[in-house]
Design a protein around this motif. Structure first.
Motif, PDB file in Angstrom:
ATOM      1  N   SER A 163     -51.071  61.624  10.029  1.00  0.00           N
ATOM      2  CA  SER A 163     -50.860  62.732   9.003  1.00  0.00           C
ATOM      3  C   SER A 163     -49.482  63.452   9.083  1.00  0.00           C
ATOM      4  CB  SER A 163     -51.799  63.632   9.053  1.00  0.00           C
ATOM      5  OG  SER A 163     -51.781  64.673   9.899  1.00  0.00           O
ATOM      6  N   PRO A 164     -48.855  64.108   8.016  1.00  0.00           N
ATOM      7  CA  PRO A 164     -47.977  64.703   7.944  1.00  0.00           C
ATOM      8  C   PRO A 164     -48.091  66.076   8.951  1.00  0.00           C
ATOM      9  CG  PRO A 164     -48.032  64.206   5.676  1.00  0.00           C
ATOM     10  CD  PRO A 164     -49.503  63.991   6.705  1.00  0.00           C
ATOM     11  N   ASP A 189     -44.228  55.591  17.678  1.00  0.00           N
ATOM     12  CA  ASP A 189     -43.615  53.926  17.158  1.00  0.00           C
ATOM     13  C   ASP A 189     -43.150  53.959  15.930  1.00  0.00           C
ATOM     14  OD1 ASP A 189     -44.415  52.934  19.961  1.00  0.00           O
ATOM     15  OD2 ASP A 189     -46.248  52.075  19.088  1.00  0.00           O
ATOM     16  N   LYS A 190     -43.906  54.718  14.834  1.00  0.00           N
ATOM     17  CA  LYS A 190     -43.359  54.940  13.800  1.00  0.00           C
ATOM     18  C   LYS A 190     -42.125  55.640  13.554  1.00  0.00           C
ATOM     19  CE  LYS A 190     -45.771  54.467   9.476  1.00  0.00           C
ATOM     20  NZ  LYS A 190     -46.467  54.650   8.520  1.00  0.00           N
ATOM     21  N   LEU A 191     -41.940  56.651  14.322  1.00  0.00           N
ATOM     22  CA  LEU A 191     -40.808  57.435  14.305  1.00  0.00           C
ATOM     23  C   LEU A 191     -39.682  56.638  15.093  1.00  0.00           C
ATOM     24  CD1 LEU A 191     -39.427  60.164  13.911  1.00  0.00           C
ATOM     25  CD2 LEU A 191     -40.146  61.045  16.203  1.00  0.00           C
ATOM     26  N   SER A 192     -39.827  55.791  16.135  1.00  0.00           N
ATOM     27  CA  SER A 192     -38.737  54.875  16.467  1.00  0.00           C
ATOM     28  C   SER A 192     -38.371  53.829  15.662  1.00  0.00           C
ATOM     29  CB  SER A 192     -39.297  54.378  17.716  1.00  0.00           C
ATOM     30  OG  SER A 192     -39.640  55.421  18.753  1.00  0.00           O
ATOM     31  N   GLY A 193     -39.250  53.586  14.799  1.00  0.00           N
ATOM     32  CA  GLY A 193     -38.989  52.415  13.802  1.00  0.00           C
ATOM     33  C   GLY A 193     -38.317  53.003  12.454  1.00  0.00           C
ATOM     34  N   VAL A 222     -40.772  58.387   7.909  1.00  0.00           N
ATOM     35  CA  VAL A 222     -41.820  57.783   8.609  1.00  0.00           C
ATOM     36  C   VAL A 222     -42.799  57.347   7.664  1.00  0.00           C
ATOM     37  CG1 VAL A 222     -43.876  58.702   9.970  1.00  0.00           C
ATOM     38  CG2 VAL A 222     -41.577  59.366  10.772  1.00  0.00           C
ATOM     39  N   PHE A 223     -43.249  58.149   6.410  1.00  0.00           N
ATOM     40  CA  PHE A 223     -44.276  58.017   5.686  1.00  0.00           C
ATOM     41  C   PHE A 223     -43.721  57.138   4.250  1.00  0.00           C
ATOM     42  CE2 PHE A 223     -45.798  61.902   8.065  1.00  0.00           C
ATOM     43  CZ  PHE A 223     -46.834  61.371   8.401  1.00  0.00           C
ATOM     44  N   GLY A 224     -42.499  57.192   4.076  1.00  0.00           N
ATOM     45  CA  GLY A 224     -42.124  56.431   2.778  1.00  0.00           C
ATOM     46  C   GLY A 224     -42.541  56.979   1.638  1.00  0.00           C
ATOM     47  N   ASN A 225     -42.960  55.978   0.775  1.00  0.00           N
ATOM     48  CA  ASN A 225     -43.656  56.520  -0.625  1.00  0.00           C
ATOM     49  C   ASN A 225     -45.043  56.461  -0.458  1.00  0.00           C
ATOM     50  OD1 ASN A 225     -41.347  56.536  -1.713  1.00  0.00           O
ATOM     51  ND2 ASN A 225     -41.073  54.577  -2.384  1.00  0.00           N
ATOM     52  N   GLN A 226     -45.677  56.695   0.526  1.00  0.00           N
ATOM     53  CA  GLN A 226     -47.220  56.702   0.779  1.00  0.00           C
ATOM     54  C   GLN A 226     -47.967  57.837   0.073  1.00  0.00           C
ATOM     55  OE1 GLN A 226     -48.151  56.708   4.825  1.00  0.00           O
ATOM     56  NE2 GLN A 226     -47.527  54.493   5.165  1.00  0.00           N
ATOM     57  N   PRO A 282     -36.748  68.520   8.596  1.00  0.00           N
ATOM     58  CA  PRO A 282     -38.189  67.778   8.498  1.00  0.00           C
ATOM     59  C   PRO A 282     -38.692  67.005   7.399  1.00  0.00           C
ATOM     60  CG  PRO A 282     -38.283  70.130   8.521  1.00  0.00           C
ATOM     61  CD  PRO A 282     -36.746  69.857   8.642  1.00  0.00           C
ATOM     62  N   ASP A 283     -37.986  67.367   6.222  1.00  0.00           N
ATOM     63  CA  ASP A 283     -38.530  66.637   5.100  1.00  0.00           C
ATOM     64  C   ASP A 283     -37.783  65.083   5.266  1.00  0.00           C
ATOM     65  OD1 ASP A 283     -39.575  68.601   3.631  1.00  0.00           O
ATOM     66  OD2 ASP A 283     -38.075  69.410   2.428  1.00  0.00           O
ATOM     67  N   ASP A 284     -36.544  65.137   5.642  1.00  0.00           N
ATOM     68  CA  ASP A 284     -35.957  63.735   5.969  1.00  0.00           C
ATOM     69  C   ASP A 284     -36.781  62.946   6.697  1.00  0.00           C
ATOM     70  OD1 ASP A 284     -33.767  64.431   4.363  1.00  0.00           O
ATOM     71  OD2 ASP A 284     -32.415  64.719   5.932  1.00  0.00           O
ATOM     72  N   VAL A 285     -37.532  63.483   7.969  1.00  0.00           N
ATOM     73  CA  VAL A 285     -38.059  62.876   8.806  1.00  0.00           C
ATOM     74  C   VAL A 285     -39.643  62.672   8.220  1.00  0.00           C
ATOM     75  CG1 VAL A 285     -39.390  62.958  11.026  1.00  0.00           C
ATOM     76  CG2 VAL A 285     -37.232  64.268  10.799  1.00  0.00           C
ATOM     77  N   GLN A 286     -40.104  63.042   7.400  1.00  0.00           N
ATOM     78  CA  GLN A 286     -41.427  62.812   6.771  1.00  0.00           C
ATOM     79  C   GLN A 286     -41.130  61.548   5.735  1.00  0.00           C
ATOM     80  OE1 GLN A 286     -44.058  66.026   5.602  1.00  0.00           O
ATOM     81  NE2 GLN A 286     -45.083  64.955   3.981  1.00  0.00           N
ATOM     82  N   LYS A 287     -39.739  61.517   5.114  1.00  0.00           N
ATOM     83  CA  LYS A 287     -39.591  60.742   4.045  1.00  0.00           C
ATOM     84  C   LYS A 287     -39.622  59.231   4.777  1.00  0.00           C
ATOM     85  CE  LYS A 287     -37.714  63.383   0.635  1.00  0.00           C
ATOM     86  NZ  LYS A 287     -36.513  63.811  -0.011  1.00  0.00           N
TER      87      LYS A 287
END
Length: 64
Positions: free
Chosen positions: A5-6, A40-44, A60-64, A53-58
């Motif tokens: 989750s965020p 792993d998601k952050l690494s990828g 990691v989560f893309g358009n979910q 933080p908004d850039d990171v969230q986008k």
């Protein structure tokens, strides 16, 4: 962990200073005892540098 989750991401990146590199954020997440799947998601993430933080969230989560 079922789904990341965020809020999990916020906890993992507590204390982050921006702009930050992906490697710095991965190291911080590990230091904050983040779940392995979140690391792993952050690494990828497709971005090498994050301005906030908004850039990171986008990334990691893309358009979910």
């Amino acid at each position: 962990m079922a789904d990341i989750s965020p809020i999990d991401l916020q906890k993992a990146l507590k204390g982050a200073q921006y702009p930050a590199s992906r490697d710095d954020l991965v190291e911080l997440a590990r230091g904050n005892s983040a779940d392995g799947s979140l690391v792993d998601k952050l690494s990828g993430a497709p971005t090498d540098r994050f301005d906030g933080p908004d850039d990171v969230q986008k990334a990691v989560f893309g358009n979910q």
